[in-house]
Design a protein around this motif. Structure first.
Motif, PDB file in Angstrom:
ATOM      1  N   ALA A  14      46.786  37.107  35.919  1.00  0.00           N
ATOM      2  CA  ALA A  14      46.541  38.090  34.867  1.00  0.00           C
ATOM      3  C   ALA A  14      45.264  37.763  34.114  1.00  0.00           C
ATOM      4  N   ASN A  15      45.040  36.488  33.826  1.00  0.00           N
ATOM      5  CA  ASN A  15      43.820  36.081  33.138  1.00  0.00           C
ATOM      6  C   ASN A  15      42.590  36.350  33.991  1.00  0.00           C
ATOM      7  N   PHE A  16      42.707  36.089  35.299  1.00  0.00           N
ATOM      8  CA  PHE A  16      41.577  36.322  36.183  1.00  0.00           C
ATOM      9  C   PHE A  16      41.242  37.814  36.255  1.00  0.00           C
ATOM     10  N   ARG A  17      42.264  38.662  36.316  1.00  0.00           N
ATOM     11  CA  ARG A  17      42.016  40.109  36.347  1.00  0.00           C
ATOM     12  C   ARG A  17      41.346  40.572  35.062  1.00  0.00           C
ATOM     13  N   LEU A  18      41.780  40.018  33.938  1.00  0.00           N
ATOM     14  CA  LEU A  18      41.170  40.358  32.667  1.00  0.00           C
ATOM     15  C   LEU A  18      39.694  39.934  32.634  1.00  0.00           C
ATOM     16  N   LEU A  19      39.416  38.730  33.121  1.00  0.00           N
ATOM     17  CA  LEU A  19      38.035  38.250  33.188  1.00  0.00           C
ATOM     18  C   LEU A  19      37.207  39.096  34.145  1.00  0.00           C
ATOM     19  N   LEU A  20      37.792  39.471  35.276  1.00  0.00           N
ATOM     20  CA  LEU A  20      37.089  40.295  36.247  1.00  0.00           C
ATOM     21  C   LEU A  20      36.753  41.665  35.657  1.00  0.00           C
ATOM     22  N   ARG A  21      37.689  42.284  34.962  1.00  0.00           N
ATOM     23  CA  ARG A  21      37.435  43.580  34.314  1.00  0.00           C
ATOM     24  C   ARG A  21      36.363  43.454  33.239  1.00  0.00           C
ATOM     25  N   PHE A  22      36.381  42.354  32.484  1.00  0.00           N
ATOM     26  CA  PHE A  22      35.369  42.126  31.462  1.00  0.00           C
ATOM     27  C   PHE A  22      33.984  42.005  32.089  1.00  0.00           C
ATOM     28  N   ILE A  23      33.879  41.260  33.180  1.00  0.00           N
ATOM     29  CA  ILE A  23      32.596  41.096  33.870  1.00  0.00           C
ATOM     30  C   ILE A  23      32.121  42.440  34.428  1.00  0.00           C
TER      31      ILE A  23
END
Length: 126
Positions: A14-23
């Protein structure tokens, strides 16, 4: 596919998806800012930039998506222009106003409709 790769932990995934969306969001904003700066500070227009990027977009298979977005933009702008006209045509007072305007003597004198109906070539020298 990417969900299968990053499912080692629910919280990390979930954290990685959030970071990916932010990028992705930041990169989109940077691309739009770069496009705006290129249009503002050079003699290029948006159409020039689109033509220059077309071969690259075709190579990475994004050209159909760009054309779809352009068609949607065109459809929305057409609707934006057409809907107020269609809505106003449904009201009876618009027809009454149009009739009074067309048969107003001062307005009719300015039209010179008889020259148009007679086929007079009055303004052919222009």
């Amino acid at each position: 596919m990417k969900d299968k790769v990053f499912t080692f932990s629910q919280k990390l995934s979930a954290n990685f998806r959030l970071l990916l969306r932010f990028i992705q969001g930041v990169s989109l904003l940077l691309a739009l800012a770069g496009l705006a700066a290129a249009v503002k500070f050079t003699d290029l227009s948006i159409a020039d930039i689109a033509i220059a990027w077309k071969p690259l977009m075709e190579k990475i298979r994004l050209w159909k998506s760009i054309r779809s977005i352009a068609l949607l933009y065109d459809a929305w702008m057409g609707m934006l222009i057409f809907i107020p006209i269609a809505l106003s045509s449904w009201f009876p007072f618009v027809s009454t106003f149009q009739t009074r305007l067309m048969f107003n003597q001062a307005f009719a004198r300015g039209l010179e409709i008889s020259l148009v109906l007679a086929g007079n070539k009055h303004n052919t020298g222009i």
